[in-house]
Design a protein around this motif. Sequence first.
Motif, PDB file in Angstrom:
ATOM      1  N   SER A  54      31.094  40.405  38.839  1.00 13.35           N
ATOM      2  CA  SER A  54      31.321  40.425  37.395  1.00 13.35           C
ATOM      3  C   SER A  54      32.772  40.132  37.041  1.00 13.35           C
ATOM      4  O   SER A  54      33.666  40.189  37.892  1.00 13.35           O
ATOM      5  CB  SER A  54      30.946  41.793  36.825  1.00 13.35           C
ATOM      6  N   ASP A  55      32.969  39.847  35.772  1.00 15.35           N
ATOM      7  CA  ASP A  55      34.308  39.890  35.212  1.00 15.35           C
ATOM      8  C   ASP A  55      34.634  41.341  34.902  1.00 15.35           C
ATOM      9  O   ASP A  55      33.730  42.170  34.785  1.00 15.35           O
ATOM     10  CB  ASP A  55      34.374  39.048  33.934  1.00 15.35           C
ATOM     11  N   SER A  95      35.122  44.647  33.024  1.00 18.03           N
ATOM     12  CA  SER A  95      34.640  45.200  31.763  1.00 18.03           C
ATOM     13  C   SER A  95      34.721  46.715  31.854  1.00 18.03           C
ATOM     14  O   SER A  95      34.866  47.280  32.941  1.00 18.03           O
ATOM     15  CB  SER A  95      33.201  44.753  31.485  1.00 18.03           C
ATOM     16  N   PRO A 115      38.212  50.214  32.889  1.00 21.74           N
ATOM     17  CA  PRO A 115      37.927  48.851  33.344  1.00 21.74           C
ATOM     18  C   PRO A 115      37.561  48.824  34.821  1.00 21.74           C
ATOM     19  O   PRO A 115      38.139  49.536  35.639  1.00 21.74           O
ATOM     20  CB  PRO A 115      39.238  48.102  33.078  1.00 21.74           C
ATOM     21  N   ASP A 151      41.179  35.301  33.351  1.00 21.76           N
ATOM     22  CA  ASP A 151      39.807  34.902  33.687  1.00 21.76           C
ATOM     23  C   ASP A 151      39.540  33.493  33.158  1.00 21.76           C
ATOM     24  O   ASP A 151      40.445  32.811  32.680  1.00 21.76           O
ATOM     25  CB  ASP A 151      38.805  35.924  33.162  1.00 21.76           C
ATOM     26  N   LEU A 164      43.697  39.765  32.607  1.00 21.33           N
ATOM     27  CA  LEU A 164      42.977  40.898  33.196  1.00 21.33           C
ATOM     28  C   LEU A 164      43.926  41.910  33.806  1.00 21.33           C
ATOM     29  O   LEU A 164      43.588  43.097  33.929  1.00 21.33           O
ATOM     30  CB  LEU A 164      42.019  40.397  34.283  1.00 21.33           C
ATOM     31  N   TYR A 176      44.337  41.917  28.023  1.00 18.91           N
ATOM     32  CA  TYR A 176      43.370  41.431  27.029  1.00 18.91           C
ATOM     33  C   TYR A 176      44.023  40.527  25.988  1.00 18.91           C
ATOM     34  O   TYR A 176      43.563  40.459  24.844  1.00 18.91           O
ATOM     35  CB  TYR A 176      42.635  42.585  26.333  1.00 18.91           C
ATOM     36  N   LEU A 211      31.515  38.607  24.477  1.00 18.77           N
ATOM     37  CA  LEU A 211      32.394  39.306  25.413  1.00 18.77           C
ATOM     38  C   LEU A 211      32.687  40.722  24.940  1.00 18.77           C
ATOM     39  O   LEU A 211      32.755  41.657  25.748  1.00 18.77           O
ATOM     40  CB  LEU A 211      33.707  38.521  25.573  1.00 18.77           C
ATOM     41  N   ASP A 268      29.959  43.051  25.740  1.00 15.82           N
ATOM     42  CA  ASP A 268      29.920  43.397  27.161  1.00 15.82           C
ATOM     43  C   ASP A 268      31.137  44.231  27.564  1.00 15.82           C
ATOM     44  O   ASP A 268      31.441  44.371  28.744  1.00 15.82           O
ATOM     45  CB  ASP A 268      29.869  42.114  28.001  1.00 15.82           C
ATOM     46  N   LYS A 269      31.841  44.744  26.572  1.00 13.84           N
ATOM     47  CA  LYS A 269      33.013  45.603  26.807  1.00 13.84           C
ATOM     48  C   LYS A 269      34.125  44.886  27.579  1.00 13.84           C
ATOM     49  O   LYS A 269      34.836  45.516  28.374  1.00 13.84           O
ATOM     50  CB  LYS A 269      32.595  46.876  27.571  1.00 13.84           C
ATOM     51  N   ARG A 270      34.269  43.596  27.369  1.00 13.63           N
ATOM     52  CA  ARG A 270      35.316  42.864  28.075  1.00 13.63           C
ATOM     53  C   ARG A 270      36.703  43.172  27.538  1.00 13.63           C
ATOM     54  O   ARG A 270      37.701  42.943  28.220  1.00 13.63           O
ATOM     55  CB  ARG A 270      35.053  41.353  27.970  1.00 13.63           C
TER      56      ARG A 270
END
Length: 403
Positions: free
Chosen positions: A138-139, A141, A149, A198, A204, A221, A235, A238-240
Amino acid sequence: MGQGSGKMRRPRIRFWQKVLAALLIVGVAPIALVSAVGIQGTRNDLTSLGVTNIRQRSTSTANAIEVRDTTAHFVIRDIEVAHSSPNPPAAYAVFLQNVTVVDPKGTIVAASVQSDEGTSVAFRQYFLTAFKGTPYVSDPSYSVITNKPALFFSAPVKDPSGAILAVVRTRVNLAAIWDIVEGDAGSVGVGAHSFLVDDYGIRLAVSETKGHRDQAESLIYKPIAPIDPDTAKTLAADKRFGTKTPDQLVIDPLPTLKSALEALPKGTSADATFAYGGGSAEQRGVVTRLVTKPWGYVLAVPLTTYTKAADNATFDAVLMLVMGVLLSFVIGVVLTRSLVGPLRRLVGEATQVSTGDIDLREAKFDTRSGDDITHEVASAFDRMLNALRFYALADEAGSGGDD
C-alpha cells in the motif's frame, strides 16, 4: 563662417588616460579573464562532484527504504515470530506494528495484537487487491486502528486448488521509514535535506521531522504539484492525508522535480538531477525512483554548500581586480606627472624664449633634473638655444660693422 567651424572637434585623449588604458589592458584585463575562466571551471567541477555525491547517497538511501513485495510465506512467518517470541527481534519490534489474517468477508479473524480481531477492513485496497489473488504493497495511510500512518503488505492464502481462503496482512510502522529519511539531514553537506514522495507527488516523509515528530502532519502531506480534485477526494477517503481534507492540502510546488520524476520509468531503478531556486538559494538535487513502488526519494543540497570555495575565490578575484584598477590609476597619475611635468616646464621655458620674454644671453634649460627622456629633450632644447644665441650675436655683430 569657415569650413572647419561646422565640424565637431575630436575629443583630445589625455596622456594619463592613455597610460591608464594601457595598464588596464596589459595588466588587469588578462588577470580578470583568467580568473573568470578559472573560477567558472572550478565552480562547474565542484558542482559536478557535489551532484555525484548526492546521487550516490540518494541511491543508497532509496535502496534502504525500498519496499519489497510481500508473499504469504513472508507474512505467515511474521505471524509466527510475533506469536512465538515474547521479545521479538528488534527489527520486528521497530518495523512491524501488527500481522493479521483477514477472512473473505474482510474481517480480521486472527492478529498478533488481539484487540485488532473483529475489525472490518473490507474497504481497504490492500484487502481488495490481495483477495483477487495479487500481493499488494500500500501507499502510506492512517490506520483505522492506531490512527497513525502506516504501510500495509498483503497477500492471498490459497488452498491446493488455488482457491483463496484468506488474506494475510502486515502493518508496518511508517516511523521506520521516517528514521531512514531523517538520517539524510545534513548527510552530504550543510543544508542537505531529503524527502520521499509517492506517485501523486505527496510527501510521505521529510528530514525536517527529525526531532519534531509531533509536527509531522504539518510537514508532510504537501504535494509538489496540484492533485486532481476527484483523485484528492479518493485519497482523502483512504486516509492518505491523515486528518486533513483535500481543501486543507498545502501545495509546495517543485515543477522541476515533477518533470524529472515523470521522466523516470516506473518499475526500474533510475535517477535524475534537477535544480530549483535561484541565486544564493539555488538547490541541486537528485531524485531516485524506487522499484516496487512508484515513489521517488529526493536528496537536495544548497548549491553554495559545494561552490563556497569558488565563491570565496570570486570575491578574492574581484577584490584583486579593484586593487589592480586603483593601483593602475595611481601608477598612471604618478607616471604622467613624472614625465609630463618636466616636459611642461620645458615648454614654458621655450615659450619664454620664443616670445622674447627672456634675454637669450641669460636663457637656459634645466638639463640636470628629470629622467633620461626629459634630460635628452632639455639637452636638445639647450643646444638649440645655444645655436639661436650664436646666430643672434652674429647678426648683432654684423649690423654694428655696417654702421
